[in-house]
Motif scaffolding. Sequence first.
Motif, PDB file in Angstrom:
ATOM      1  N   ARG A 362     -33.729 126.589 -22.724  1.00 37.53           N
ATOM      2  CA  ARG A 362     -34.925 127.339 -23.114  1.00 37.53           C
ATOM      3  C   ARG A 362     -34.578 128.652 -23.812  1.00 37.53           C
ATOM      4  N   THR A 605     -47.659 124.156 -18.612  1.00 36.98           N
ATOM      5  CA  THR A 605     -47.814 125.604 -18.453  1.00 36.98           C
ATOM      6  C   THR A 605     -46.499 126.360 -18.573  1.00 36.98           C
ATOM      7  N   THR A 606     -45.386 125.649 -18.750  1.00 36.91           N
ATOM      8  CA  THR A 606     -44.081 126.328 -18.801  1.00 36.91           C
ATOM      9  C   THR A 606     -43.354 126.080 -20.115  1.00 36.91           C
ATOM     10  N   ARG A 607     -44.101 125.729 -21.158  1.00 35.83           N
ATOM     11  CA  ARG A 607     -43.443 125.475 -22.449  1.00 35.83           C
ATOM     12  C   ARG A 607     -42.995 126.772 -23.112  1.00 35.83           C
ATOM     13  N   GLY A 608     -43.723 127.855 -22.861  1.00 34.81           N
ATOM     14  CA  GLY A 608     -43.418 129.115 -23.530  1.00 34.81           C
ATOM     15  C   GLY A 608     -42.134 129.754 -23.042  1.00 34.81           C
ATOM     16  N   ARG A 609     -41.664 130.681 -23.823  1.00 36.74           N
ATOM     17  CA  ARG A 609     -40.439 131.409 -23.494  1.00 36.74           C
ATOM     18  C   ARG A 609     -40.640 132.208 -22.202  1.00 36.74           C
ATOM     19  N   ARG A 610     -39.730 132.054 -21.255  1.00 37.55           N
ATOM     20  CA  ARG A 610     -39.736 132.753 -19.975  1.00 37.55           C
ATOM     21  C   ARG A 610     -40.992 132.462 -19.156  1.00 37.55           C
ATOM     22  N   ALA A 611     -41.654 131.325 -19.436  1.00 44.39           N
ATOM     23  CA  ALA A 611     -42.876 130.995 -18.705  1.00 44.39           C
ATOM     24  C   ALA A 611     -42.596 130.763 -17.231  1.00 44.39           C
ATOM     25  N   HIS A 612     -41.474 130.061 -16.909  1.00 39.34           N
ATOM     26  CA  HIS A 612     -41.098 129.873 -15.511  1.00 39.34           C
ATOM     27  C   HIS A 612     -40.975 131.218 -14.803  1.00 39.34           C
ATOM     28  N   ARG A 614     -42.244 134.175 -15.511  1.00 38.99           N
ATOM     29  CA  ARG A 614     -43.489 134.916 -15.309  1.00 38.99           C
ATOM     30  C   ARG A 614     -44.323 134.314 -14.173  1.00 38.99           C
ATOM     31  N   LEU A 615     -44.416 132.978 -14.123  1.00 40.84           N
ATOM     32  CA  LEU A 615     -45.204 132.337 -13.073  1.00 40.84           C
ATOM     33  C   LEU A 615     -44.633 132.633 -11.685  1.00 40.84           C
TER      34      LEU A 615
END
Length: 828
Positions: A362, A605-612, A614-615
């Motif tokens: 990622r 919901t986790t496709r974006g950069r650093r999405a994991h 942030r969640l």
Amino acid sequence: MTASPDIVQVALPLPLMQVFSYRLPPEWREAVRPGCRVLVPFGRRHLTGVVVPEPPPDPLPSPLKPILDILDDTPALTDELLQLTRWMADYYVCGWGEVIRAALPPGLEIESRRRLYPGHPPAEPPGERAAAVLRFVAEHPGTTIRRLRQELRFASYALLHRLVARGWLQLEESLEPPRVQIKKEQHVRFAPAYRTPAAQEAVLEKLRGARQRALVTALQALRLEGVSEPTRAELLARADASPATLRRLVELGVLELVEKEVIRSPLEAEPVPEAAPVTFHPEQQAALERITEAIEARRFETFLLHGVTGSGKTEVYIAALKRVRAQGRTGIILVPEIALTPQTVRRFRAHFGDEVAVLHSRMSNGERYDTWRQLRSGRYPIVIGPRSAVLAPLANLGLIVVDEEHERSYKQFNPAPRYHARDVAVYRAYLNGAVCVLGSATPSLESYLNARSGKYTLLEMRRRAPAVGRTPARLPSVRLVDLRHTRLVNGNPLAPPLARAIAQRLERGEQVILLQNRRGFAPVLECAECGWSPHCPHCSVTLTYHKVQHQLRCHYCGYATRHPGTCRQCGAAALEPLGIGTQRVEEALRALFPEARVLRMDLDTTRGRRAHHRLLDRFARGEADILLGTQMVAKGLDFPRVTLVGVVNADTGLLLPDFRADEHTFQLLMQVAGRAGRADRPGEVLLQTRNPDHRVFRYLLRHDYVGLARELLAERRQLGYPPYARLAVVECSGPDEARVAELARSWTEHFQQVCHQHAGGHLIDTLGPTPALHERLKGRYRYHVLVKVPRRTGAPPLQPLLRQALETFPPLPRAYRLTLDIDPAGLS
């Protein structure tokens, strides 16, 4: 390197089992070493390859083509990584160049690319498909063949060759530069004559422009703040000046511009956390002492650290790594999911600070390239990441940790090499005389049997680790919710017992994790009148309904279309969603608990950069009450306020036609159960099932991994399946089903002949060919042949027979492929 200094062997990133000989110009003899990247001609193309330490064939091909360019001052791959990638190519029966490509960061390749341009207008009306190709090229001149065929699936190579032969299209070769390069930015400093305060004050008096004086003053202020050479952008922003003003001061000789390399890193802005105090319980201490003994002796040894969830395995990893770092050696920490990386990185950085790097897919290509270079230079002695981090270019390795070693995500599926990071980690540790620690609460049966037989050293931690000043946390209680006798109200996926348990936790201000291992809203739409369901036009699967976007999607090829509204077969407006996905559970949660704050964590919901990142940060800070997700919420996460774990459908995966179904389901459910009650609050797990009498649940209620493992091992031994046998799956795929089936039969007969010639055919079973579980994916039909050889003395080695069969089988027609998977993690 070779028998002649004028000949080198080059591995190319192609699905070919051989390396290729090239002529080395005499002036480059000293510059080219094994591991260096070179640009070479290959057919009508130019490719980036890597020089490998192989002897040339005898006789040599003639004439030899010359190397065109050297791309590295120092080898991109060390001798150790060349040895490791050679072993991987042999073991997984693939091209050495394919493995080397996996060991290098993406985007470094220099290669020629064929591009299409409009030719002269057709003298006669072209056919429908030819006309579509000509229109696309006219609208996108310079398009690559790959892009055209992605957009127009019917555009066969034969059609393109005909259009080029007629002159309606022009085909041109161009050399493409690397997609990733070293990033540099301009910094500003005073010229040598103006680096003293007196000289700076003197120039301020001479300068007439207010903006020029503002720039000099701003640079002085930054120097006093400890920034002697700020970036160009930073200085201009501080002074509120224009680039023209800066250029003028450079022309006057007052300031200088200097280029500096920018290191792209996802950890650059992350503060280093403080390490929490830790007190080891006796089982942790005993495990650490055994591992430390091997580290101090610099002895290769593989440990299976079998510890219940929350037993403190990570603290043992950290303590072992400290011993390794004290020796000046390096370490690799593997985690199964990118979602686990943020928490793991924080815990290790709290102890090792800026020595820790992270490496995963990622990250941007630039971040991966810079991190790879920093690891190779020794700037970072520790790397954390999922399976590809096992190939990180660290020297002097002392420790490799494979956390949650049982996870299937450690197995690479596509493209080749189809390696298992756990097994590569063990072999790499062997090459380096290092220690390999495999950690899990639910080890794979392969690792568990290796530990029982003495091949690995078994270390057990049966108790949860106590928090500082507290007694050890208890394992959570597990309850089954029998959906055969518990009615789901109005299609709500949460049965009343689970809903009540969630409500109790919300009232107490505690947190909940819910697992539903299917994303989307519903896996199937079905017409209530005639039973029709929309299927993917490219795959033999139903389309999943995603309610948020009102779309139907294929989770295999990515095809998406709008919800049809009415049945395409009978026209009735009676399409009903069947089954449960994470979106449906989220909708039910918001309806039942409107005040609750819900986070959904799945691929959507986790496709974006650093999405994991942030969640999980939001959940850790208490900004959400319920974390709902697919299997990525089941592993390695540690949240002290989570006291309830619910599994919406615990039967998912149990009924798959795979001999590992029970093992994998138990591992997933045990892992997610371990997220509950990890601190001083007791935890509870509720599993919704329609199969409460299944043996998996019988053992799960007692947290009894060992009991299930013994039963499964006895069953596997009787049936002759892993870990008592070696498996390989050969897949034949292509656009026409009958042709694929015939090619699969021909290959099977050919392989059986090879086995009879070289191994007598004894002890080798071939099952199939049969259609794959998902017979058609991405427009390609798939047939599988399962090859099975027992693990016992006298059994023939499997890989040489498979390699010979692949090399001697006649060339396949264009668009048809044979692929090979050694030690498959699943049979789908």
